[in-house]
Design an enzyme around this catalytic site. Structure first.
Site, short mmCIF file in Angstrom:
data_model
loop_
_atom_site.label_atom_id
_atom_site.label_comp_id
_atom_site.label_asym_id
_atom_site.label_seq_id
_atom_site.Cartn_x
_atom_site.Cartn_y
_atom_site.Cartn_z
N GLY A 156 0.87 -1.19 0.00
CA GLY A 156 0.00 0.00 0.00
C GLY A 156 0.89 1.22 0.00
CG LEU A 157 3.85 1.21 -1.89
CD1 LEU A 157 4.53 0.54 -3.08
CD2 LEU A 157 4.88 1.56 -0.82
N GLY A 158 0.23 4.54 -1.13
CA GLY A 158 -0.47 5.78 -1.45
C GLY A 158 0.15 6.93 -0.67
NE ARG A 159 -4.35 10.15 0.35
CZ ARG A 159 -5.66 10.33 0.54
NH1 ARG A 159 -6.17 11.54 0.48
NH2 ARG A 159 -6.47 9.30 0.77
N PRO A 189 -6.22 0.98 2.27
CG PRO A 189 -7.46 1.82 0.49
CD PRO A 189 -6.29 0.95 0.79
CB SER A 235 -1.97 10.73 14.54
OG SER A 235 -2.47 12.05 14.46
CE LYS A 290 -5.22 8.56 13.73
NZ LYS A 290 -5.91 8.39 12.52
CG ASN A 339 -9.22 9.79 13.71
OD1 ASN A 339 -8.08 9.95 14.13
ND2 ASN A 339 -9.48 9.41 12.49
CD GLU A 350 -8.39 14.27 12.90
OE1 GLU A 350 -7.32 13.72 13.18
OE2 GLU A 350 -9.06 13.92 11.92
NE ARG A 392 -16.29 15.41 9.98
CZ ARG A 392 -15.02 15.01 9.87
NH1 ARG A 392 -14.70 14.09 8.99
NH2 ARG A 392 -14.09 15.54 10.62
N1 NAI Z 1 -4.39 10.23 4.57
C1 NAI Z 1 -4.39 10.45 5.88
O1 NAI Z 1 -4.41 11.58 6.37
C2 NAI Z 1 -4.33 9.31 6.85
C3 NAI Z 1 -4.66 8.03 6.43
N2 NAI Z 1 -4.64 7.01 7.34
C4 NAI Z 1 -5.02 5.66 6.94
O2 NAI Z 1 -3.93 5.06 6.23
C5 NAI Z 1 -4.46 4.13 5.27
C6 NAI Z 1 -3.95 4.51 3.88
O3 NAI Z 1 -4.38 5.83 3.63
P1 NAI Z 1 -3.84 6.70 2.39
O4 NAI Z 1 -2.40 6.42 2.15
O5 NAI Z 1 -4.29 8.08 2.65
O6 NAI Z 1 -4.70 6.06 1.20
P2 NAI Z 1 -4.39 6.15 -0.36
O7 NAI Z 1 -5.70 5.93 -1.03
O8 NAI Z 1 -3.61 7.36 -0.69
O9 NAI Z 1 -3.44 4.87 -0.64
C7 NAI Z 1 -3.87 3.55 -0.52
C8 NAI Z 1 -2.99 2.71 -1.43
O10 NAI Z 1 -3.28 1.33 -1.19
C9 NAI Z 1 -3.28 0.68 -2.45
N3 NAI Z 1 -4.05 -0.53 -2.31
C10 NAI Z 1 -5.40 -0.66 -2.15
N4 NAI Z 1 -5.72 -1.95 -2.01
C11 NAI Z 1 -4.56 -2.65 -2.08
C12 NAI Z 1 -4.25 -4.04 -2.00
N5 NAI Z 1 -5.20 -4.96 -1.80
N6 NAI Z 1 -2.95 -4.40 -2.12
C13 NAI Z 1 -1.98 -3.47 -2.32
N7 NAI Z 1 -2.21 -2.14 -2.40
C14 NAI Z 1 -3.49 -1.75 -2.28
C15 NAI Z 1 -3.87 1.69 -3.42
O11 NAI Z 1 -3.51 1.38 -4.75
C16 NAI Z 1 -3.22 2.97 -2.91
O12 NAI Z 1 -1.99 3.24 -3.54
C17 NAI Z 1 -5.99 4.20 5.41
O13 NAI Z 1 -6.42 3.22 6.30
C18 NAI Z 1 -6.21 5.58 6.01
O14 NAI Z 1 -7.43 5.68 6.71
C19 NAI Z 1 -4.23 7.19 8.64
C20 NAI Z 1 -3.89 8.43 9.08
C21 NAI Z 1 -3.93 9.60 8.23
O1 5RP Z 2 -7.04 9.62 10.51
C1 5RP Z 2 -6.97 10.66 9.90
C2 5RP Z 2 -6.47 11.90 10.53
O2 5RP Z 2 -6.13 11.69 11.86
C3 5RP Z 2 -7.42 10.66 8.48
O3 5RP Z 2 -7.21 11.88 7.83
C4 5RP Z 2 -8.85 10.23 8.40
O4 5RP Z 2 -9.23 10.03 7.06
C5 5RP Z 2 -9.76 11.25 9.07
O5 5RP Z 2 -10.99 10.69 9.41
P1 5RP Z 2 -12.33 11.14 8.66
O6 5RP Z 2 -12.16 10.68 7.22
O7 5RP Z 2 -13.42 10.43 9.38
O8 5RP Z 2 -12.39 12.64 8.75
#
Ligand code: NAI
Ligand code: 5RP
Length: 301
Positions: A7-10, A68, A118, A169, A173, A176, A268
């Protein structure tokens, strides 16, 4: 240490990058070939499947999931399962529900760490705050990676048994949501109130020594700087809501009053409703009991 990151997103790219910067070896996989290639450019060894990632890691695997929350975590664990045994460690760094994490810890052969993360993508430079639940030996085994991904040794800790990391966590939230609501209400009163104020100036002044200074308030300052004192064309629609819903549901089950977190969640949801039925009914009821004039929709809908 050698770490597999799936999982190499954000967020996952940051886990990989910070681990690489601290001198760890990273094997990286994402369903998106582009995301895997981005990690490879940063120095990770790319894998083309979960199985390939496990083959490249060899014995005593340490694997960080940053996919995700929900079905993607279960699907990834199903792919991992044939390759795991009890000296391996899997970290779920996403926003999974703590009860799912407890179930997964029971179902998985590897040691399972639920890790609340976080800081968000904005913390790529500074590092995250990590709240970890699960077996102590597995937490200790991952400390060098947690040191790298978090702000440092003080940026992570073991909260307790399985589920406790994601539980903490979840409550984070909820807090938050409440803080965002409190800042929002204060700035709304200042915007609609008696004085002609520059919101960026207010936020900046508060951020320098005021009791209510915080990172969220710094983000308010940034928002006013980038969007303008009146927030320009930013819409009054707030997305998300699942983690705050979990917090409120858990508070109800535990009979712990969380009226401010609940109110923030309700606000919200309300942001997504136009023409609330309850307000329309209140409008009509005032006619019923007081013969007060009924305001009518101009479009007749
Ligand atoms: N963005 C944020 O502010 C925060 C996110 N998180 C959590 O971190 C996790 C990831 O979030 P993001 O990076 O923001 O999401 P994102 O959508 O940017 O990245 C998710 C990545 O996972 C990949 N993916 C999906 N299913 C997959 C699978 N079965 N195998 C391999 N790769 C797969 C996707 O292609 C994508 O690159 C989520 O659970 C999110 O709730 C936690 C804290 C903060
Ligand atoms: O965990 C987080 C921040 O601490 C993520 O940004 C999360 O997506 C925020 O929760 P929600 O989508 O319910 O606003």
């Amino acid at each position: 240490m050698e770490l597999g990151v799936i999982g190499l997103g954000r967020m996952g790219q940051i886990v990989a990058n910070r681990s690489l910067s601290a001198g760890h070896d990273v094997v990286a996989f994402d369903l998106s070939a582009e995301a895997t290639a981005e990690a490879a450019e940063a120095g990770a060894e790319p894998a083309d499947s979960v199985g390939d990632l496990c083959d490249r890691l060899g014995g005593e695997k340490r694997i960080w999931l940053m996919v995700p929350a929900g079905d993607a975590v279960d699907a990834t664990l199903a792919d991992l399962e044939p390759h795991l045994d009890d000296d391996d460690v899997v970290v779920d760094g996403g926003n999974s529900h703590f009860e799912d994490s407890v179930r997964r810890a029971e179902e998985t052969d590897a040691a399972y760490l639920d890790c609340g993360t976080s800081g968000g993508p904005a913390s790529a430079e500074a590092g995250f705050s990590l709240m970890v639940g699960g077996p102590e030996w597995a937490y200790e085994a991952l400390v060098p990676v947690f040191d790298a991904v978090a702000t440092g040794p003080d940026g992570h800790d073991r909260m307790g048994e399985s589920g406790s990391g994601h539980y903490v966590k979840m409550v984070h939230n909820g807090v938050e949501y409440a803080l965002m609501q409190a800042y929002g209400e204060g700035f709304e009163l200042l915007t609609d109130g008696r004085y002609d104020l520059d919101m960026e100036s207010v936020a900046r002044t508060w951020n320098n020594g005021a009791v209510i200074r915080s990172w969220l308030l710094e983000l308010c300052e940034e928002a006013f700087r980038e969007e303008g004192s009146d927030l320009g064309d930013v819409a009054d629609h707030v997305a998300g809501g699942s983690t705050g819903t979990w917090t409120v549901r858990e508070a109800l089950e535990q009979e712990v009053p969380v009226p401010i977190i609940y109110q923030a969640l309700a606000e919200r949801f309300d942001s997504r409703n136009e023409g609330r039925f309850s307000r329309r009914l209140a409008n009509r009821l005032r006619y019923g009991f007081g013969r007060h004039e009924v305001a009518r929709r101009s479009d007749g809908e």
